[in-house]
Enzyme design. Sequence first.
Site, mmCIF file in Angstrom:
data_model
loop_
_atom_site.group_PDB
_atom_site.id
_atom_site.type_symbol
_atom_site.label_atom_id
_atom_site.label_comp_id
_atom_site.label_asym_id
_atom_site.label_seq_id
_atom_site.Cartn_x
_atom_site.Cartn_y
_atom_site.Cartn_z
ATOM 1 N N LYS A 58 0.833 -1.213 0.000
ATOM 2 C CA LYS A 58 0.000 0.000 0.000
ATOM 3 C C LYS A 58 0.867 1.262 0.000
ATOM 4 C CE LYS A 58 -2.557 -2.779 -0.413
ATOM 5 N NZ LYS A 58 -2.495 -4.235 -0.326
ATOM 6 N N VAL A 246 1.230 -20.356 -18.904
ATOM 7 C CA VAL A 246 2.689 -20.239 -18.943
ATOM 8 C C VAL A 246 3.282 -21.639 -18.902
ATOM 9 C CG1 VAL A 246 4.697 -19.424 -17.679
ATOM 10 C CG2 VAL A 246 2.679 -17.973 -17.865
ATOM 11 N N GLY A 279 -1.201 -17.206 -6.376
ATOM 12 C CA GLY A 279 -1.852 -17.667 -5.160
ATOM 13 C C GLY A 279 -0.846 -18.023 -4.080
ATOM 14 N N ARG A 280 -1.350 -18.245 -2.884
ATOM 15 C CA ARG A 280 -0.503 -18.592 -1.741
ATOM 16 C C ARG A 280 -1.057 -19.849 -1.089
ATOM 17 N NH1 ARG A 280 2.888 -14.509 -0.094
ATOM 18 N NH2 ARG A 280 2.857 -15.148 2.084
ATOM 19 N N ALA A 328 -5.680 -10.237 6.119
ATOM 20 C CA ALA A 328 -5.130 -9.860 7.419
ATOM 21 C C ALA A 328 -6.239 -9.668 8.455
ATOM 22 C CB ALA A 328 -4.310 -8.585 7.275
ATOM 23 N N HIS A 452 -23.655 15.231 2.382
ATOM 24 C CA HIS A 452 -23.527 15.731 1.008
ATOM 25 C C HIS A 452 -22.463 16.821 0.972
ATOM 26 C CE1 HIS A 452 -24.598 17.031 -3.009
ATOM 27 N NE2 HIS A 452 -24.600 18.274 -2.563
HETATM 28 P P1 FAD Z 1 1.505 -14.063 8.324
HETATM 29 O O1 FAD Z 1 1.261 -12.614 8.238
HETATM 30 O O2 FAD Z 1 2.093 -14.752 7.150
HETATM 31 O O3 FAD Z 1 2.438 -14.273 9.586
HETATM 32 C C1 FAD Z 1 2.968 -15.506 9.918
HETATM 33 C C2 FAD Z 1 4.272 -15.276 10.658
HETATM 34 O O4 FAD Z 1 4.649 -16.494 11.253
HETATM 35 C C3 FAD Z 1 5.421 -14.855 9.757
HETATM 36 O O5 FAD Z 1 6.144 -13.803 10.348
HETATM 37 C C4 FAD Z 1 6.294 -16.112 9.676
HETATM 38 O O6 FAD Z 1 7.661 -15.814 9.500
HETATM 39 C C5 FAD Z 1 6.033 -16.702 11.036
HETATM 40 N N1 FAD Z 1 6.240 -18.146 11.139
HETATM 41 C C6 FAD Z 1 5.801 -19.127 10.315
HETATM 42 N N2 FAD Z 1 6.129 -20.345 10.799
HETATM 43 C C7 FAD Z 1 6.780 -20.111 11.965
HETATM 44 C C8 FAD Z 1 7.361 -20.957 12.939
HETATM 45 N N3 FAD Z 1 7.313 -22.293 12.825
HETATM 46 N N4 FAD Z 1 7.969 -20.374 13.998
HETATM 47 C C9 FAD Z 1 8.013 -19.025 14.130
HETATM 48 N N5 FAD Z 1 7.482 -18.187 13.244
HETATM 49 C C10 FAD Z 1 6.854 -18.721 12.183
HETATM 50 N N6 FAD Z 1 -4.398 -8.912 3.279
HETATM 51 C C11 FAD Z 1 -5.275 -7.918 3.524
HETATM 52 O O7 FAD Z 1 -6.212 -8.127 4.295
HETATM 53 N N7 FAD Z 1 -5.145 -6.678 2.961
HETATM 54 C C12 FAD Z 1 -4.129 -6.404 2.106
HETATM 55 O O8 FAD Z 1 -4.033 -5.282 1.612
HETATM 56 C C13 FAD Z 1 -3.197 -7.427 1.804
HETATM 57 N N8 FAD Z 1 -2.157 -7.189 0.974
HETATM 58 C C14 FAD Z 1 -1.251 -8.183 0.734
HETATM 59 C C15 FAD Z 1 -0.208 -7.920 -0.151
HETATM 60 C C16 FAD Z 1 0.719 -8.904 -0.421
HETATM 61 C C17 FAD Z 1 1.846 -8.601 -1.374
HETATM 62 C C18 FAD Z 1 0.616 -10.165 0.219
HETATM 63 C C19 FAD Z 1 1.648 -11.238 -0.028
HETATM 64 C C20 FAD Z 1 -0.412 -10.439 1.096
HETATM 65 C C21 FAD Z 1 -1.365 -9.451 1.351
HETATM 66 N N9 FAD Z 1 -2.449 -9.683 2.200
HETATM 67 C C22 FAD Z 1 -3.366 -8.685 2.434
HETATM 68 C C23 FAD Z 1 -2.630 -10.976 2.869
HETATM 69 C C24 FAD Z 1 -2.130 -10.872 4.317
HETATM 70 O O9 FAD Z 1 -0.767 -10.496 4.298
HETATM 71 C C25 FAD Z 1 -2.301 -12.209 5.022
HETATM 72 O O10 FAD Z 1 -3.639 -12.644 4.917
HETATM 73 C C26 FAD Z 1 -1.931 -12.077 6.492
HETATM 74 O O11 FAD Z 1 -0.606 -11.642 6.651
HETATM 75 C C27 FAD Z 1 -2.119 -13.408 7.218
HETATM 76 O O12 FAD Z 1 -1.749 -13.256 8.545
HETATM 77 P P2 FAD Z 1 -1.176 -14.497 9.387
HETATM 78 O O13 FAD Z 1 -0.934 -13.961 10.744
HETATM 79 O O14 FAD Z 1 -2.058 -15.657 9.210
HETATM 80 O O15 FAD Z 1 0.186 -14.878 8.667
HETATM 81 P P1 NAD Z 2 -4.976 -14.752 -6.257
HETATM 82 O O1 NAD Z 2 -5.650 -16.026 -5.964
HETATM 83 O O2 NAD Z 2 -5.644 -13.481 -5.911
HETATM 84 O O3 NAD Z 2 -4.671 -14.660 -7.824
HETATM 85 C C1 NAD Z 2 -3.929 -15.629 -8.474
HETATM 86 C C2 NAD Z 2 -4.292 -15.587 -9.957
HETATM 87 O O4 NAD Z 2 -3.364 -16.401 -10.644
HETATM 88 C C3 NAD Z 2 -5.676 -16.144 -10.251
HETATM 89 O O5 NAD Z 2 -6.369 -15.262 -11.085
HETATM 90 C C4 NAD Z 2 -5.398 -17.470 -10.928
HETATM 91 O O6 NAD Z 2 -6.375 -17.842 -11.857
HETATM 92 C C5 NAD Z 2 -4.070 -17.189 -11.604
HETATM 93 N N1 NAD Z 2 -3.263 -18.365 -11.870
HETATM 94 C C6 NAD Z 2 -3.092 -19.469 -11.103
HETATM 95 N N2 NAD Z 2 -2.218 -20.314 -11.690
HETATM 96 C C7 NAD Z 2 -1.817 -19.727 -12.837
HETATM 97 C C8 NAD Z 2 -0.920 -20.092 -13.867
HETATM 98 N N3 NAD Z 2 -0.239 -21.241 -13.824
HETATM 99 N N4 NAD Z 2 -0.736 -19.247 -14.905
HETATM 100 C C9 NAD Z 2 -1.406 -18.062 -14.966
HETATM 101 N N5 NAD Z 2 -2.293 -17.671 -14.014
HETATM 102 C C10 NAD Z 2 -2.487 -18.488 -12.965
HETATM 103 O O7 NAD Z 2 -3.514 -14.877 -5.602
HETATM 104 P P2 NAD Z 2 -2.388 -13.796 -5.376
HETATM 105 O O8 NAD Z 2 -2.599 -12.606 -6.211
HETATM 106 O O9 NAD Z 2 -1.109 -14.540 -5.459
HETATM 107 O O10 NAD Z 2 -2.621 -13.381 -3.874
HETATM 108 C C11 NAD Z 2 -2.628 -14.393 -2.863
HETATM 109 C C12 NAD Z 2 -3.570 -14.021 -1.776
HETATM 110 O O11 NAD Z 2 -2.994 -12.980 -0.973
HETATM 111 C C13 NAD Z 2 -4.885 -13.428 -2.255
HETATM 112 O O12 NAD Z 2 -5.795 -14.426 -2.640
HETATM 113 C C14 NAD Z 2 -5.345 -12.713 -1.029
HETATM 114 O O13 NAD Z 2 -5.933 -13.635 -0.158
HETATM 115 C C15 NAD Z 2 -4.041 -12.198 -0.437
HETATM 116 N N6 NAD Z 2 -3.858 -10.788 -0.825
HETATM 117 C C16 NAD Z 2 -4.803 -9.885 -0.461
HETATM 118 C C17 NAD Z 2 -4.674 -8.565 -0.835
HETATM 119 C C18 NAD Z 2 -5.734 -7.595 -0.448
HETATM 120 O O14 NAD Z 2 -6.534 -7.921 0.415
HETATM 121 N N7 NAD Z 2 -5.785 -6.407 -1.030
HETATM 122 C C19 NAD Z 2 -3.578 -8.151 -1.571
HETATM 123 C C20 NAD Z 2 -2.638 -9.096 -1.949
HETATM 124 C C21 NAD Z 2 -2.781 -10.418 -1.549
#
Ligand code: FAD
Ligand code: NAD
Length: 476
Positions: A58, A246, A279-280, A328, A452
């Site tokens: 962000k 891909v 995806g994740r 999150a 408004h």
């Molecule tokens: P995490 O935030 O992944 O935290 C897990 C933590 O546990 C990490 O620090 C990891 O190192 C630690 N860990 C793992 N295993 C162990 C272990 N065995 N011992 C000790 N530590 C460990 N979500 C939103 O809602 N809004 C957004 O705008 C948004 N933007 C995103 C942008 C990106 C680029 C990405 C990748 C994700 C985004 N997300 C967003 C998704 C969001 O980041 C996750 O849903 C959220 O962080 C999940 O929280 P969590 O606590 O489950 O895991």
């Molecule tokens: P995503 O699931 O949002 O999008 C992945 C996309 O990749 C999908 O459209 C899927 O059809 C496509 N795809 C899958 N396999 C493919 C392939 N082999 N070739 C081409 N396309 C393919 O996943 P993401 O963008 O990696 O984000 C992961 C997760 O992180 C999100 O689902 C979301 O939960 C979280 N996230 C949230 C935010 C937010 O809340 N603003 C921001 C970033 C990430």
Amino acid sequence: MAEQFDVVVIGGGPGGYVAAIRAAQLGMKTACIDMFTGKDGKQALGGTCLNVGCIPSKALLDSSKHYHHLQHDYGDHGINAGDVSFDVSKMLGRKDGIVKQLTGGVAGLFKANKVTAFHGKGKLLANREVEVTVSGSEDVTKLEAKFVILASGSEPIAIPGVEFDGEYIVDNVGALEFSETPKRLGVIGAGVIGLELGSVWSRLGSDVILLEALPDFLPVVDEDVARAAARDFKKQGLDIRLGTKVKKAEVRKGVVHVTVESGDEESVLEFDRLLVAVGRRAYTEGLLSDDCGVKLTERGQVEVDSQSRTSDENVWAVGDCVRGPMLAHKASEEGIAVAEIIAGMPAHIHFDTVPWVIYTDPEIAWVGKNEKELREEGIEFNTGSFPFAATGRGLALGNASGMVKLLADAETDELLGAHIVGASASELIAECVVAMEFHGSAEDLARIVHAHPTLSEAIHEAALNLDKRAIHRVNK
Ligand code: FAD
Ligand code: NAD
């Protein structure tokens, strides 16, 4: 002897750190183990979200949006900025500063709430013993807990034939650190990360091509909203190629060659950098001993019931490592609910009212069901919509694309879904979440006074339109 705690949390992201703070607030002796190391070599609490996810993305989205507006939009306001330039390293530095402030803030909150932080990797053993391998050393500490909360988060999915190398072929971590704008950026996956980080670098001058395997754009989003967003993204120059598979990616002489298949045709595209965002998946590597009593699902997530309890009744799991949306705020609410259940309080979270936001421009936000889902479930519904172009505030802002669309039960008028595409959709959706959480109706929204001129008037008018009585549009 192992140190004793009431609650040990493994993972310090928005699921884990919030659970730890709430458990401590409720009087339980709490520890939180997290292994993430910040750029300064020290522990950086906050997980993916604060370090390499929500917050840094962000920060860059906002910086790049200012640059984009200055170049393309401020002229309409009569503001001429002359030659505009930007400094990527300063933008990255600003992002890093925000991350440090927030991760340091979590450490401060831990201190204030008396949560003990351990920097290392945690592993759950039998009988809720937890082993901590301390980061940067071979030392192992053992803790004992009455209750354990697993919050280990998620990791990016890799695709066969496309190897991450951290420089040319990267995940979200790499794409938040490009030291200069890649001239040609390929993105595999036109999902949330692809669109957000693709937007950042496109605004900063990259030619961005998104390669999406599915034939439909953003199938999880309401069709009207996805169509409106796709139009705007196209205008901004994001080249989204649907139905593109891909096959492989190879780096030769600093260029990424990506072989793709679209229909029956195979071709090779060349990029300077490639972001893989397909995806994740739950991250549980080294988290559980074989005899700890906690089971994983077939998809590798920690198995939990509707209250987030695992197969061991004193172990819970929250956030990205369990079922449900990877968001999150979902992780944090689960963390709070679990801490309260452990303390003997009634607690729950409503998955039906978890809002989603994609922070592109326009922003896309929604809560509840979309039209397609309601049709598939055979639920009769009414629709109301209103374009921001018909709001005074949208026009004054100079950013009036998009709309609000509301869906309500045909018989009871209960709000079943709200879908917004446009400026500030991320903030506007909160009103609809509140309405849905209280089982509110479209009529409730129609009768609430909205200030408004604000963008929120579009929600009011969409609710009125649902009953064919919008004032500032022709009702159909
Ligand atoms: P995490 O935030 O992944 O935290 C897990 C933590 O546990 C990490 O620090 C990891 O190192 C630690 N860990 C793992 N295993 C162990 C272990 N065995 N011992 C000790 N530590 C460990 N979500 C939103 O809602 N809004 C957004 O705008 C948004 N933007 C995103 C942008 C990106 C680029 C990405 C990748 C994700 C985004 N997300 C967003 C998704 C969001 O980041 C996750 O849903 C959220 O962080 C999940 O929280 P969590 O606590 O489950 O895991
Ligand atoms: P995503 O699931 O949002 O999008 C992945 C996309 O990749 C999908 O459209 C899927 O059809 C496509 N795809 C899958 N396999 C493919 C392939 N082999 N070739 C081409 N396309 C393919 O996943 P993401 O963008 O990696 O984000 C992961 C997760 O992180 C999100 O689902 C979301 O939960 C979280 N996230 C949230 C935010 C937010 O809340 N603003 C921001 C970033 C990430």
